[in-house]
Design a protein around this motif. Structure first.
Motif, PDB file in Angstrom:
ATOM      1  N   LEU A   7      34.232  52.116  -1.515  1.00  0.00           N
ATOM      2  CA  LEU A   7      33.722  53.439  -1.891  1.00  0.00           C
ATOM      3  C   LEU A   7      33.459  54.296  -0.646  1.00  0.00           C
ATOM      4  O   LEU A   7      33.712  55.500  -0.655  1.00  0.00           O
ATOM      5  CB  LEU A   7      32.456  53.309  -2.736  1.00  0.00           C
ATOM      6  CG  LEU A   7      32.649  52.780  -4.159  1.00  0.00           C
ATOM      7  CD1 LEU A   7      31.299  52.627  -4.854  1.00  0.00           C
ATOM      8  CD2 LEU A   7      33.557  53.699  -4.958  1.00  0.00           C
ATOM      9  N   SER A   8      32.971  53.692   0.414  1.00  0.00           N
ATOM     10  CA  SER A   8      32.736  54.427   1.656  1.00  0.00           C
ATOM     11  C   SER A   8      34.042  54.938   2.242  1.00  0.00           C
ATOM     12  O   SER A   8      34.132  56.090   2.697  1.00  0.00           O
ATOM     13  CB  SER A   8      32.024  53.544   2.675  1.00  0.00           C
ATOM     14  OG  SER A   8      30.751  53.183   2.215  1.00  0.00           O
ATOM     15  N   LEU A   9      35.064  54.084   2.246  1.00  0.00           N
ATOM     16  CA  LEU A   9      36.371  54.498   2.743  1.00  0.00           C
ATOM     17  C   LEU A   9      36.977  55.595   1.869  1.00  0.00           C
ATOM     18  O   LEU A   9      37.571  56.555   2.381  1.00  0.00           O
ATOM     19  CB  LEU A   9      37.326  53.311   2.819  1.00  0.00           C
ATOM     20  CG  LEU A   9      37.077  52.330   3.959  1.00  0.00           C
ATOM     21  CD1 LEU A   9      37.989  51.111   3.819  1.00  0.00           C
ATOM     22  CD2 LEU A   9      37.325  53.012   5.290  1.00  0.00           C
ATOM     23  N   LEU A  10      36.828  55.468   0.570  1.00  0.00           N
ATOM     24  CA  LEU A  10      37.336  56.477  -0.343  1.00  0.00           C
ATOM     25  C   LEU A  10      36.631  57.816  -0.130  1.00  0.00           C
ATOM     26  O   LEU A  10      37.270  58.866  -0.067  1.00  0.00           O
ATOM     27  CB  LEU A  10      37.159  56.004  -1.787  1.00  0.00           C
ATOM     28  CG  LEU A  10      37.739  56.895  -2.869  1.00  0.00           C
ATOM     29  CD1 LEU A  10      39.252  56.998  -2.706  1.00  0.00           C
ATOM     30  CD2 LEU A  10      37.398  56.344  -4.239  1.00  0.00           C
ATOM     31  N   LEU A  11      35.319  57.798   0.033  1.00  0.00           N
ATOM     32  CA  LEU A  11      34.550  59.014   0.281  1.00  0.00           C
ATOM     33  C   LEU A  11      34.943  59.640   1.621  1.00  0.00           C
ATOM     34  O   LEU A  11      35.127  60.855   1.716  1.00  0.00           O
ATOM     35  CB  LEU A  11      33.050  58.711   0.263  1.00  0.00           C
ATOM     36  CG  LEU A  11      32.134  59.881   0.544  1.00  0.00           C
ATOM     37  CD1 LEU A  11      32.299  60.955  -0.515  1.00  0.00           C
ATOM     38  CD2 LEU A  11      30.687  59.425   0.607  1.00  0.00           C
ATOM     39  N   ALA A  12      35.098  58.808   2.640  1.00  0.00           N
ATOM     40  CA  ALA A  12      35.496  59.321   3.955  1.00  0.00           C
ATOM     41  C   ALA A  12      36.883  59.956   3.878  1.00  0.00           C
ATOM     42  O   ALA A  12      37.127  61.021   4.464  1.00  0.00           O
ATOM     43  CB  ALA A  12      35.476  58.192   4.991  1.00  0.00           C
ATOM     44  N   GLY A  13      37.793  59.344   3.151  1.00  0.00           N
ATOM     45  CA  GLY A  13      39.135  59.905   2.990  1.00  0.00           C
ATOM     46  C   GLY A  13      39.104  61.248   2.276  1.00  0.00           C
ATOM     47  O   GLY A  13      39.807  62.190   2.663  1.00  0.00           O
TER      48      GLY A  13
END
Length: 90
Positions: A7-13
């Motif tokens: 979820l953190s990677l998705l939000l950062a993307g």
């Protein structure tokens, strides 16, 4: 733990994609819908000077400086042409 990382990677993307779009879209960095400064006369560049932000002041001064330099360059070209004509005549 794994879900939080995903979820953190998705939000950062998503944030990077939105930031990239905002950076390259037409009109990025322009404030409001002010007048086109290239069409404003020299006096108009400085109307309301006290109300401008420092960034807007620098922008307007840079435009004025560019105009003055262009005028000086044209005057120097005309002077040089006249001198060359005089020299060619003898």
């Amino acid at each position: 733990m794994m879900i939080n990382s995903i979820l953190s990677l998705l939000l950062a993307g998503c944030l990077l994609a939105v930031g990239g779009y905002l950076a390259v879209r037409p009109g990025a960095g322009q404030q409001g819908h002010g007048p086109d400064l290239d069409t404003v006369d020299d006096d108009g560049l400085f109307d309301g000077w006290d109300g401008f932000t420092p960034r807007e002041r620098r922008k307007r001064l840079a435009i004025y400086q560019r105009r003055v330099r262009a005028r000086i360059a044209e005057q120097e070209r005309e002077w040089l042409r006249a001198r060359l004509r005089e020299y060619a005549k003898g």
